[in-house]
Design an enzyme around this catalytic site. Structure first.
Site, PDB file in Angstrom:
ATOM      1  N   LEU A 198       0.824  -1.209   0.000  1.00  8.74           N
ATOM      2  CA  LEU A 198       0.000   0.000   0.000  1.00  8.74           C
ATOM      3  C   LEU A 198       0.862   1.265   0.000  1.00  8.74           C
ATOM      4  O   LEU A 198       1.914   1.325   0.621  1.00  8.74           O
ATOM      5  CB  LEU A 198      -0.916   0.005   1.224  1.00  8.74           C
ATOM      6  CG  LEU A 198      -1.858  -1.201   1.323  1.00  8.74           C
ATOM      7  CD1 LEU A 198      -2.757  -1.065   2.551  1.00  8.74           C
ATOM      8  CD2 LEU A 198      -2.694  -1.369   0.063  1.00  8.74           C
TER       9      LEU A 198
ATOM     10  N   GLU B 297       0.315   5.875  -0.578  1.00  8.59           N
ATOM     11  CA  GLU B 297      -0.615   6.962  -0.284  1.00  8.59           C
ATOM     12  C   GLU B 297      -1.857   6.915  -1.194  1.00  8.59           C
ATOM     13  O   GLU B 297      -2.945   7.312  -0.774  1.00  8.59           O
ATOM     14  CB  GLU B 297       0.147   8.290  -0.429  1.00  8.59           C
ATOM     15  CG  GLU B 297      -0.541   9.515   0.108  1.00  8.59           C
ATOM     16  CD  GLU B 297      -1.205   9.350   1.477  1.00  8.59           C
ATOM     17  OE1 GLU B 297      -0.611   8.735   2.382  1.00  8.59           O
ATOM     18  OE2 GLU B 297      -2.340   9.853   1.633  1.00  8.59           O
TER      19      GLU B 297
ATOM     20  N   HIS C 117      -3.514   4.226  -2.225  1.00 10.16           N
ATOM     21  CA  HIS C 117      -4.489   3.327  -1.594  1.00 10.16           C
ATOM     22  C   HIS C 117      -5.092   3.981  -0.348  1.00 10.16           C
ATOM     23  O   HIS C 117      -6.297   3.872  -0.095  1.00 10.16           O
ATOM     24  CB  HIS C 117      -3.818   2.021  -1.135  1.00 10.16           C
ATOM     25  CG  HIS C 117      -3.228   1.200  -2.233  1.00 10.16           C
ATOM     26  ND1 HIS C 117      -1.872   1.066  -2.434  1.00 10.16           N
ATOM     27  CD2 HIS C 117      -3.816   0.437  -3.189  1.00 10.16           C
ATOM     28  CE1 HIS C 117      -1.647   0.259  -3.446  1.00 10.16           C
ATOM     29  NE2 HIS C 117      -2.800  -0.128  -3.936  1.00 10.16           N
TER      30      HIS C 117
ATOM     31  N   GLU D 288      -8.865   6.050  -9.901  1.00  8.53           N
ATOM     32  CA  GLU D 288      -8.887   6.454 -11.319  1.00  8.53           C
ATOM     33  C   GLU D 288      -7.563   6.149 -12.002  1.00  8.53           C
ATOM     34  O   GLU D 288      -7.470   6.204 -13.218  1.00  8.53           O
ATOM     35  CB  GLU D 288      -9.179   7.957 -11.427  1.00  8.53           C
ATOM     36  CG  GLU D 288     -10.619   8.287 -11.138  1.00  8.53           C
ATOM     37  CD  GLU D 288     -10.931   9.756 -11.340  1.00  8.53           C
ATOM     38  OE1 GLU D 288      -9.980  10.572 -11.421  1.00  8.53           O
ATOM     39  OE2 GLU D 288     -12.126  10.088 -11.396  1.00  8.53           O
ATOM     40  N   LYS D 289      -6.535   5.861 -11.240  1.00  8.16           N
ATOM     41  CA  LYS D 289      -5.244   5.483 -11.830  1.00  8.16           C
ATOM     42  C   LYS D 289      -5.437   4.306 -12.799  1.00  8.16           C
ATOM     43  O   LYS D 289      -4.844   4.267 -13.869  1.00  8.16           O
ATOM     44  CB  LYS D 289      -4.279   5.131 -10.693  1.00  8.16           C
ATOM     45  CG  LYS D 289      -3.158   4.210 -11.030  1.00  8.16           C
ATOM     46  CD  LYS D 289      -2.027   4.955 -11.650  1.00  8.16           C
ATOM     47  CE  LYS D 289      -0.754   4.164 -11.833  1.00  8.16           C
ATOM     48  NZ  LYS D 289      -0.843   2.753 -11.970  1.00  8.16           N
TER      49      LYS D 289
END
Ligand code: PAF
Length: 292
Positions: free
Chosen positions: A36, A38, A40, A151-152
């Site tokens: 994980l 930032e 996430h 949205e990545k």
């Protein structure tokens, strides 16, 4: 700051969720493959704003990796992830083993056609089937009120929206904005693979895409701008370039010569052994005389 409860079986997951449901809690889910960062954690914080209880799943899903891909070397750090999730306000970490998710005899595959066919789907033909199968399972295991996706992975977000609509899964899908490093590189667990020189080249991708967005929004021709962005990525050391594409923002269908409705520019390209993806929104060019 409390560490999340860690649960490994679907039965234990459902037992906790049943208690929360009886208490009338709204439940949010953030599916992850761990390692994980930032990005996430921003999704967990976003889920928190919509829910009373937040579940993060941590499962490196073998079904979305082809045999030649990085399943074995995908970064794993469950203890570190649990500590990060505590700071972001996660209540429960669901971390099943592969045999819990795919027991012997597992024979079902979920497939979303159309929006998943091109771009990532063309380059990684197994990928969206694996994602759709595991996300359908996670949504049915948790039955959350909301589920948050970044949205990545823009095409993945659209595939999941389609999946949820088509299967009538009663969950609101919420999109979390891409979180970026100070130089604009989109955060990704796979950035950890980059050597120092690749890491500095990696930041060129977002600069090149933002320049393309500006050109598109000025009314430039899509084909010429896609071509120029590919050349610029090539000059920055990306090789191969899987795609740079400007598409309809809702369903990723092809556009005409210029952007005439909300669109998205999406790119995927390699630096050494690391594949990077990124995307940006492109707004429709205001019609002449309409831009007051
Ligand atoms: O985006 C990811 O990390 C994965 O594709 C997901 C949605 C957790 C499914 O394995």
């Amino acid at each position: 700051m409390r560490e999340p409860i860690i649960v490994r079986s679907i039965a234990d997951l459902r037992a906790v969720i049943n208690v929360w449901r009886r208490e009338g809690r709204r439940i949010g889910l953030v599916p992850t493959m761990g390692a994980l960062h930032e990005g996430h954690l921003s999704l967990v914080r976003l889920a928190r704003t919509h829910s009373d209880r937040v579940i993060a799943s941590l499962f490196v899903n073998p079904k979305q990796f082809a045999a030649h891909e990085d399943l074995d070397r995908y970064p794993r750090d469950e203890a570190g992830d649990a500590a990060k999730l505590a700071s972001a306000g996660c209540d429960l970490l669901f971390a099943p083993q592969p045999a819990e998710m795919y027991p012997a005899g597992f024979a079902t595959a979920v497939s979303v056609s159309g929006v998943s066919d091109d771009l990532e789907g063309a380059m990684r033909p197994h990928f969206f089937g694996g994602v759709a199968t595991v996300v359908a399972k996670l949504l049915l295991q948790c039955l959350p009120d909301t589920a948050v996706f970044g949205e990545k992975d823009y095409q993945q977000l659209l595939v999941i929206r389609r999946l949820v609509r088509d299967l009538d899964i009663p969950v609101a899908i919420i999109a979390g904005p891409t979180v970026r490093e100070p130089d604009g590189l989109a955060m990704s667990s796979r950035n950890a693979y980059l050597s120092p020189s690749e890491r500095s080249a990696a930041a060129r991708m977002n600069v090149i895409l933002k320049r393309a967005v500006a050109d598109l929004e000025r009314g430039g021709e899509i084909a010429a701008i896609e071509h120029a962005a590919k050349l610029a990525l090539d000059e920055a050391g990306f090789d191969p370039i899987d795609y740079v594409a400007v598409r309809d923002a809702e369903d990723l269908s092809a556009l005409g010569a210029r952007v005439d409705r909300p669109a998205r520019i999406l790119a995927a390209a390699w630096l050494g052994a690391t594949r990077l993806i990124d995307n940006f929104p492109v707004l429709k060019r205001p019609a002449p005389g309409n831009d007051a």
